[in-house]
Design an enzyme around this catalytic site. Structure first.
Site, PDB file in Angstrom:
ATOM      1  N   GLU A   1       1.653  16.280   4.722  1.00 36.62           N
ATOM      2  CA  GLU A   1       1.765  16.033   6.173  1.00 36.62           C
ATOM      3  C   GLU A   1       1.409  14.594   6.513  1.00 36.62           C
ATOM      4  O   GLU A   1       1.911  14.036   7.481  1.00 36.62           O
ATOM      5  CB  GLU A   1       0.844  16.991   6.939  1.00 36.62           C
TER       6      GLU A   1
ATOM      7  N   ASP B   1      -2.443  18.795   2.217  1.00 32.99           N
ATOM      8  CA  ASP B   1      -2.811  17.506   1.602  1.00 32.99           C
ATOM      9  C   ASP B   1      -4.084  16.907   2.196  1.00 32.99           C
ATOM     10  O   ASP B   1      -4.488  17.221   3.306  1.00 32.99           O
ATOM     11  CB  ASP B   1      -1.652  16.504   1.716  1.00 32.99           C
TER      12      ASP B   1
HETATM   13 ZN   LIG Z   1      -4.322  13.720   9.615  1.00 32.62          ZN
HETATM   14 ZN   LIG Z   2      -3.747  16.823  10.077  1.00 30.48          ZN
END
Ligand SMILES: [Zn+2]
Ligand SMILES: [Zn+2]
Length: 403
Positions: free
Chosen positions: A140, A82
């Protein structure tokens, strides 16, 4: 010999890894919206010839590369995919085409590196024993963390990995070097949302009202006792408030004050106790001064620990690959990372890939609009990861009966 073969494959595939990274960098997607990124990864895995691919957590993948004797041992390699809500300020040919979204944390580099490692490992799969599980995860950067959803969706089952390795770019380490830390490495993170309610009115008549600004000020100071007096000095803890909002005026006492902050530490038992203590101290101050308290703690990621033996073996393997002088010891880092969810479940090692190049002005920190990486580091990003995986398959503990 496998080491020199992996090195020469990493060199041969370097341009492809860079080109994949540039494609991902130019087409970033926000957390849990990595639809095109996931498609790209699937296409590349199939091009490599990897057939055992499973969709996980909507936009994530789990894929298997089986060597000889595939049940002997399983090592997982993880990349996150991401990007962040940042407007890219770099003027580069691969600049983000998705305005307001940017790969400013290097997850494009992680995904491209893991694809490169996968290509190498697939090519040499008749030369190692065991199985490599590739994990490409979403989200994440956003609570609850893609890793937690991947685990819920069974990514650590069928087969269960004996260990997991993850790498992250590090703009403070020169390209060509990597960094490790056995044991405690990164912090748990919790978001704090506090509202202190009082009774607002004219600033000239404080005796008539309950001033939430004064109450909030006392509360903020008092909460620092959590770190200075309640926390065990041997356990790092951070409490920071970055937003205090009291919308009165020079002569207006507001009704309420809203406060946001973060609490970070490296011990789960202490983390829970600290939550209780914060609530207790805040309530004591606020109610004692006649106000009302609303205190919400949104739990983020757990602390990240690197399993000491797996990390020591990985460091040895990295020294073989890069030379002693290019493998650095890292200090504790109070940022958080959702890889921690994996390392709470199985042995984990999360290490840093140096991507700094001062000569080329590549020095910006992650999460900034000018963040970039020295792409030469991607040769190591792919090759070292492949080498660490086959090294770990060939040594260390094997627990086939526990799977
Ligand atoms: Zn980050
Ligand atoms: Zn990262």
């Amino acid at each position: 010999m496998l080491l020199s073969q992996i090195k020469s494959l990493a060199k041969a595939y370097k341009e492809e890894v860079i080109s994949n990274r540039r494609h991902l960098h130019a087409n970033p997607e926000l957390s849990f919206k990595e639809f095109k990124t996931a498609e790209f990864v699937e296409t590349k895995l199939k091009e490599i010839g990897i057939t055992e691919i499973d969709k996980k957590a909507t936009t994530g993948w789990s894929a298997l590369i089986k060597g000889k004797n595939p049940d002997k041992k399983v090592i997982a390699l993880r990349a996150d995919m991401d990007a962040l809500p940042i407007i890219e300020a770099n003027d580069v040919p691969y600049k983000s085409k998705n305005l307001g979204v940017m790969h400013a944390c290097g997850h494009d580099a992680h995904t491209a590196s893991l694809l490169g490692a996968a290509k190498i490992l697939h090519e040499i799969k008749d030369q190692f024993e065991g199985t490599i599980k590739l994990i490409f995860q979403p989200g994440e950067e956003l609570v609850p963390g893609g890793a937690s959803l991947m685990i819920k969706d069974g990514v650590l089952q069928n087969p269960r990995p004996d260990g997991i390795l993850g790498q992250h770019v590090m703009p403070f380490i020169p390209a060509g070097k990597v960094g490790f830390r056995p044991g405690l490495y990164m912090a748990s993170t919790d978001e704090l949302y506090i509202t202190v309610n009082g009774k607002g009115g004219h600033g000239a008549m404080p005796e008539t009202f309950i001033d939430p600004v004064l109450i909030a000020s006392h509360m903020i100071v008092a909460l620092q006792q959590i770190v200075s007096r309640v926390a065990n000095p041997k356990i790092p803890s951070v409490l920071s408030f970055g937003r205090v909002e009291a919308l009165g005026a020079t002569n207006v006492i507001p009704n309420e004050v809203k406060i946001q902050g973060t609490f970070r530490t490296l011990d789960e038992a202490w983390r829970s106790k600290a939550h209780e203590k914060m609530l207790q101290i805040a309530r004591g101050i606020v109610e004692g001064m006649g106000g009302q308290l609303d205190f919400e703690i949104r739990k983020g990621y757990p602390f990240l620990k690197n399993e000491p033996e797996l990390t020591a073996r990985s460091m040895d393997a990295a020294r073989e690959y890069l030379g002693e002088e290019n493998v650095l010891d890292l200090d504790i880092w109070m940022a958080a990372e959702d890889f921690a969810f994996y390392s709470q479940e199985i042995d984990g090692c999360f290490y840093r890939l140096g991507t700094r190049n001062e000569a080329r002005g590549i020095i910006s920190g992650v999460h900034t609009p000018t963040f970039d990486i020295e792409e030469d580091a991607l040769e190591i990003g792919a090759g070292l990861m492949a080498w660490l995986a086959v090294s770990e398959l060939s040594k260390g503990k094997s627990l086939p009966n526990l799977r």
